[in-house]
Design an enzyme around this catalytic site. Structure first.
Site, PDB file in Angstrom:
ATOM      1  N   GLY A 102     -34.125 -45.813 -70.436  1.00  0.00           N
ATOM      2  CA  GLY A 102     -32.798 -45.518 -70.974  1.00  0.00           C
ATOM      3  C   GLY A 102     -32.559 -44.024 -70.982  1.00  0.00           C
ATOM      4  O   GLY A 102     -33.463 -43.244 -70.659  1.00  0.00           O
ATOM      5  N   LYS A 103     -31.386 -43.600 -71.295  1.00  0.00           N
ATOM      6  CA  LYS A 103     -31.076 -42.177 -71.472  1.00  0.00           C
ATOM      7  C   LYS A 103     -29.721 -42.067 -72.148  1.00  0.00           C
ATOM      8  O   LYS A 103     -28.876 -42.961 -71.999  1.00  0.00           O
ATOM      9  CB  LYS A 103     -31.006 -41.467 -70.102  1.00  0.00           C
TER      10      LYS A 103
END
Ligand code: NAD
Length: 412
Positions: A102-103
């Site tokens: 994720g980010k």
């Protein structure tokens, strides 16, 4: 500069071809599971109301909860966040973590915001994503221009909104809130371990090996410190002001103290100054870029005079330069392997938050060493076997294959 998500998709296509994946699987790998975009509204200290664009990309969770940092940056874009979340997926997969990728990020200039404005921004962002994250769902961490203070504010906002105690939802926290002392050095230690393994396999003695490090912040300093402990001689370092060089070896302890007092290398008296461009092409055994993206390109790649390059930074070598270095038989330890110590350290913090254990730094570092050494071995063995691909392509193949297998097992 090329769109980072276009580049990330090209890498997926490339690995998919080599793994002979069908087109349906390849397409699935190129689309994030979920991408959240929203406005984060806060009141500035002067009473004015403003809004900032916020993102959270949840790329793939076949291997476990999404994991990845949150950046505050004026040039943040949806595509940067998407690309970084894809790269996190492969990084976690490569080193065998039970995580997906994720980010997140906010388009803002944190240097123009006061501390209390940053607190409101961090808390508001955490409230916006609260429903979508959690220690079993998605675990953010600090990244560019965010730090342990940002995580403390976000944890507070998240826990109060959800009415739970869940320190494992954020990593990179201060010690008081469940962080770990080992995390500060974990990325640099991991870079040093990956270099030690590369030299061992290339039959180059680490004792006396000559190293040059570009960028002397968290990653650069700790890489230098641990390599020195392993017997290397650090002959050159640089920050954004200049490079310094001494063939007999630099005094790393003194230089770390000097840099951490907020000074620039250009004002350091004792060593010969050398330009930032020149230091990259000086003769050495190992070159470690720990500063910016794209610092090794098609202009300087033909002149690099190192046997090994370890990517401490994310994406410091352009695609064209990668090809030149491969032709020149220079070994590149790719970022998803070399700097994975950071996310491994985050994983340890998350584990300890969930089990209530508290390892000492020695145990923490020993476990980190084992994970990176194993990942390195896996990549290097395949690299030696295949011969026609560089270590980056081999790493992508291993990482993507693990994700695809998990997707298949789940019937996705
Ligand atoms: P940092 O801000 O602490 O240090 C960056 C250093 O690079 C500074 O010393 C700065 O002066 C120097 N620099 C900037 N421009 C330069 C130039 N043109 N030439 C030479 N030096 C220059 O950042 P950091 O945390 O050490 O991160 C460095 C890189 O490593 C980034 O790409 C980051 O994404 C990556 N990374 C960091 C971690 C982590 O745990 N900190 C984990 C994984 C990857």
């Amino acid at each position: 500069m090329a769109n980072p998500f276009t580049q990330a998709k090209k890498q997926i296509m490339n690995a998919s071809k080599k793994l002979k994946l069908n087109s349906e699987t390849t397409s699935k790998l190129m689309i994030p599971d979920k991408f959240h975009t929203f406005w984060v509204r806060i009141k500035l200290d002067n009473g004015r109301r403003v809004k900032f664009r916020g993102f959270r990309s949840q790329y793939n969770n076949a291997l476990g909860p999404y994991k990845g940092g949150i950046r505050f940056h004026p040039e943040e874009t949806a595509d940067t966040v998407l690309a970084l979340s894809a790269w996190m997926t492969w990084k976690c997969s490569l080193v065998g973590l039970p995580y997906g990728g994720g980010k997140g990020g906010i388009i803002c200039n944190p240097k123009e915001l006061s501390n209390s404005e940053l607190e409101r921004l961090s808390k508001q962002y955490a409230k916006k994503i609260a429903k979508h994250i959690g220690e079993n769902v998605d675990i953010p961490a600090p990244d560019v221009y965010t730090n342990s203070q940002t995580m403390s504010w976000m944890l507070e906002a998240y826990e109060s909104k959800m009415n739970i105690s869940s320190p494992g939802t954020f990593t990179g926290k201060p010690i008081e809130l469940g962080g770990h002392l080992g995390r500060i050095e974990s990325t640099g230690l991991g870079v040093a371990i990956s270099i030690r393994e590369a030299l061992k396999n290339l039959k180059i003695k680490i004792k006396g090996s000559k190293v040059i490090i570009q960028g002397f912040g968290n990653v650069g300093q700790n890489t230098a410190k641990h390599l020195e402990k392993m017997g290397s001689k650090i002959i050159g370092i640089s920050d954004s002001s200049t490079g310094i060089y001494d063939e007999k070896g630099l005094d790393i302890k003194k230089l770390i103290e000097y840099k951490n007092s907020g000074k620039r290398l250009i004002d350091y008296k004792n060593y010969k100054k050398i330009s930032n461009e020149e230091i990259l092409v000086k003769k050495c055994d190992v070159l470690v870029p720990c500063a910016l993206e794209n610092s090794i390109d098609n202009h300087n790649a033909p002149k690099i005079n190192a046997k090994v390059i370890a990517e401490g930074a994310n994406g410091p070598i352009t695609t064209e330069a990668d090809k030149i270095l491969f032709k020149r038989s220079i070994i590149v330890i790719p970022d998803i392997l070399a700097n994975s110590g950071g996310v491994i350290g985050s994983y340890f913090e998350w584990l300890m938050n969930r089990t209530g254990e508290n390892w000492d730094v020695k145990t923490y570092n020993k476990k980190l060493d084992m994970m990176i050494t194993n990942a390195f071995k896996k990549v290097f063995e395949k690299y030696k076997k295949i011969k026609t691909e560089n270590m980056r392509n081999v790493s992508y193949m291993i990482a993507i294959e693990r994700v695809v297998n998990a997707m298949k097992l789940r019937g996705r």
